[in-house]
Design an enzyme around this catalytic site. Sequence first.
Site, PDB file in Angstrom:
ATOM      1  N   CYS A 235       3.029   7.846 -58.745  1.00  0.00           N
ATOM      2  CA  CYS A 235       3.749   9.069 -58.411  1.00  0.00           C
ATOM      3  C   CYS A 235       4.411   8.894 -57.057  1.00  0.00           C
ATOM      4  O   CYS A 235       4.109   7.978 -56.315  1.00  0.00           O
ATOM      5  CB  CYS A 235       2.790  10.248 -58.336  1.00  0.00           C
ATOM      6  SG  CYS A 235       1.896  10.509 -59.866  1.00  0.00           S
TER       7      CYS A 235
ATOM      8  N   GLY B  57       8.168   7.941 -60.661  1.00  0.00           N
ATOM      9  CA  GLY B  57       7.686   8.843 -61.708  1.00  0.00           C
ATOM     10  C   GLY B  57       8.829   9.569 -62.365  1.00  0.00           C
ATOM     11  O   GLY B  57       9.625  10.201 -61.670  1.00  0.00           O
TER      12      GLY B  57
ATOM     13  N   ASN C 127      -0.678  11.158 -54.986  1.00  0.00           N
ATOM     14  CA  ASN C 127      -0.296   9.852 -55.522  1.00  0.00           C
ATOM     15  C   ASN C 127      -1.540   8.971 -55.464  1.00  0.00           C
ATOM     16  O   ASN C 127      -2.086   8.768 -54.381  1.00  0.00           O
ATOM     17  CB  ASN C 127       0.830   9.248 -54.678  1.00  0.00           C
ATOM     18  CG  ASN C 127       1.193   7.816 -55.059  1.00  0.00           C
ATOM     19  OD1 ASN C 127       1.725   7.075 -54.260  1.00  0.00           O
ATOM     20  ND2 ASN C 127       0.884   7.420 -56.275  1.00  0.00           N
ATOM     21  N   GLY C 128      -1.960   8.492 -56.613  1.00  0.00           N
ATOM     22  CA  GLY C 128      -3.148   7.648 -56.670  1.00  0.00           C
ATOM     23  C   GLY C 128      -3.962   7.992 -57.897  1.00  0.00           C
ATOM     24  O   GLY C 128      -3.451   8.585 -58.844  1.00  0.00           O
TER      25      GLY C 128
ATOM     26  N   TYR D 197       6.365  -5.007 -57.627  1.00  0.00           N
ATOM     27  CA  TYR D 197       7.115  -4.282 -58.644  1.00  0.00           C
ATOM     28  C   TYR D 197       7.430  -2.836 -58.299  1.00  0.00           C
ATOM     29  O   TYR D 197       8.532  -2.366 -58.556  1.00  0.00           O
ATOM     30  CB  TYR D 197       6.320  -4.294 -59.965  1.00  0.00           C
ATOM     31  CG  TYR D 197       6.836  -3.346 -61.011  1.00  0.00           C
ATOM     32  CD1 TYR D 197       7.956  -3.668 -61.774  1.00  0.00           C
ATOM     33  CD2 TYR D 197       6.212  -2.121 -61.253  1.00  0.00           C
ATOM     34  CE1 TYR D 197       8.440  -2.792 -62.733  1.00  0.00           C
ATOM     35  CE2 TYR D 197       6.690  -1.240 -62.208  1.00  0.00           C
ATOM     36  CZ  TYR D 197       7.803  -1.584 -62.951  1.00  0.00           C
ATOM     37  OH  TYR D 197       8.279  -0.720 -63.886  1.00  0.00           O
TER      38      TYR D 197
HETATM   39  P1  5GP Z   1       6.477  -7.173 -71.084  1.00  0.00           P
HETATM   40  O1  5GP Z   1       7.259  -8.411 -71.199  1.00  0.00           O
HETATM   41  O2  5GP Z   1       5.086  -7.429 -70.686  1.00  0.00           O
HETATM   42  O3  5GP Z   1       6.595  -6.332 -72.319  1.00  0.00           O
HETATM   43  O4  5GP Z   1       7.136  -6.282 -69.926  1.00  0.00           O
HETATM   44  C1  5GP Z   1       7.333  -6.817 -68.666  1.00  0.00           C
HETATM   45  C2  5GP Z   1       8.196  -5.886 -67.863  1.00  0.00           C
HETATM   46  O5  5GP Z   1       7.487  -4.678 -67.570  1.00  0.00           O
HETATM   47  C3  5GP Z   1       8.614  -6.468 -66.533  1.00  0.00           C
HETATM   48  O6  5GP Z   1      10.033  -6.474 -66.469  1.00  0.00           O
HETATM   49  C4  5GP Z   1       8.078  -5.526 -65.482  1.00  0.00           C
HETATM   50  O7  5GP Z   1       9.068  -5.249 -64.510  1.00  0.00           O
HETATM   51  C5  5GP Z   1       7.730  -4.283 -66.227  1.00  0.00           C
HETATM   52  N1  5GP Z   1       6.506  -3.642 -65.692  1.00  0.00           N
HETATM   53  C6  5GP Z   1       5.483  -4.191 -65.047  1.00  0.00           C
HETATM   54  N2  5GP Z   1       4.550  -3.277 -64.733  1.00  0.00           N
HETATM   55  C7  5GP Z   1       4.995  -2.101 -65.176  1.00  0.00           C
HETATM   56  C8  5GP Z   1       4.481  -0.765 -65.116  1.00  0.00           C
HETATM   57  O8  5GP Z   1       3.422  -0.483 -64.587  1.00  0.00           O
HETATM   58  N3  5GP Z   1       5.255   0.188 -65.693  1.00  0.00           N
HETATM   59  C9  5GP Z   1       6.461  -0.093 -66.269  1.00  0.00           C
HETATM   60  N4  5GP Z   1       7.158   0.905 -66.794  1.00  0.00           N
HETATM   61  N5  5GP Z   1       6.958  -1.336 -66.340  1.00  0.00           N
HETATM   62  C10 5GP Z   1       6.243  -2.331 -65.798  1.00  0.00           C
HETATM   63 MG    MG Z   2      11.189  -5.098 -65.171  1.00  0.00          MG
END
Ligand code: 5GP
Ligand code: MG
Length: 468
Positions: A2, A28, A102-103, A242
């Site tokens: 968040c 979020g 947030n957390g 990320y």
């Molecule tokens: P996968 O290949 O595992 O289906 O997806 C990888 C992608 O998911 C990467 O591009 C990364 O940026 C994204 N990603 C990593 N962690 C998260 C997260 O916590 N939430 C979301 N929405 N995307 C994530």
């Molecule tokens: Mg990505």
Amino acid sequence: MCGIVGVYGHPEAANITYLGLHALQHRGQEAAGIVTSDGDRFHQVKRVGLVGDAFSRGALAELPGHLSIGHVRYSTSGDSSLRNAQPFAVEYAHGSVAVAHNGNLVNAAELRRKLEIDGSIFQSTTDSEVIVHLLARAREPDIETRIVNALRSVDGAYSLVFLAESKLIAVRDPNGFRPLLLGRLRDSFIFASETCAFDLIEAEFIREVEPGEVVVVDSKGLRSFKPWPEASRRFCVFEHVYFARPDSHIDGRSVYRVRELLGRKLAEEHPVDADVVIPVPDSGTPAAIGYARQSGIPYDFGLIRSHYIGRTFIEPQQSIRHFGVKLKLNAVKEVLHGKRVIIVDDSIVRGTTSRKIVKMIRAAGAREVHVRISSPPTTHPCYYGIDTPTRSELIASSHSPEEIARYVTCDSLAYLSRDGMMKAVSLCGAPEIGKALPGAHYCDACFTGNYPIEFKPGTISSLKRIVN
Ligand code: 5GP
Ligand code: MG
Ligand code: SF4
């Protein structure tokens, strides 16, 4: 995950909060809310959806007052309905109080059970509401002492902003998992999860709220204290990898510089002969730039991302191959045809997107596809506020990099080592943090399983599984 904002002493507190939330939208996208105080009464607007859609001009006009807190929600606990949207505002014996969190609390289920046995009635299914009920029960005369005592029974990750009629209080948990920063806009104080929120409203960044610190702002000015025993710092390393926006400075570092360095380290650790380096946009972009700079291999845009996919998922009757990923990304044939391609992404969660991207790049005529990931294998779920799937769904929890390479159908796949990641983070910025022992001051549990705070099973009522 968040994003939170707090504003004290601004005639347009709601508008400033709205803009701050806009800048934190990446933290979020499910719901957004603002609660203001005019010194006497609270006013609130909460809606499901993006910040730009949630608040009309008319809605913001209904939020008078010089004090305000706001929240963008990405559910880590509780379902995504409006009743789980924050801030939570309640009336209680001492007046009104609102909180934005947030957390994620690791003992929320246990606390909630106890509170319910004692007669508390919960309106939502989130762990954040537990904090409000604990606060409502506290008997101390001033709000900051009530907050401190309420938080004594809480374990886990929390960056919080509280609003009372004429006070704003910001709190960061003793380990400092999530960011929380203090800024100034002329005579008003601003709190936000990331500096990109300050940049948009032209607030000046003053400093981070420190782990374990309580900052109170009221008519007497700003004061702060640290009521809990000192704990070791455990900032979330995944914010750098990320989550945070690359134009933000958090944890004393430029997120962009950290990501670029992660890419450089990745190139050092896992070189491969190739013709072009391309990012998986947007999250893989700074690391891909770093990889290209370090390796000397040209950088190019081989995938173009649509920023307009929104919520509609109407798929035509006749099936389209890899429809979901194609809505978001498309390959640039001119960049990829006949080439040996390195694709750089920040992480692999389930591997499903990576697999589709590799197929898309091959279909565009690439001769070889090499996947490079700018963090170690994600083997464990996060219990501190990042929305990761359960362990069994994390492909790296049960598969080696070679097996994952076969699954995603690439020619080679390699991850940055844990040491490489920590060196990159430590080398960027604040020398006092992490100099002695790179990584000692971070949480990296999703990569190592070394959880700084034990998770009590049954805590998270429903882990949402959204990954893109
Ligand atoms: P996968 O290949 O595992 O289906 O997806 C990888 C992608 O998911 C990467 O591009 C990364 O940026 C994204 N990603 C990593 N962690 C998260 C997260 O916590 N939430 C979301 N929405 N995307 C994530
Ligand atoms: Mg990505
Ligand atoms: Fe961050 Fe991973 Fe620790 Fe969660 S487990 S706080 S995502 S480093």
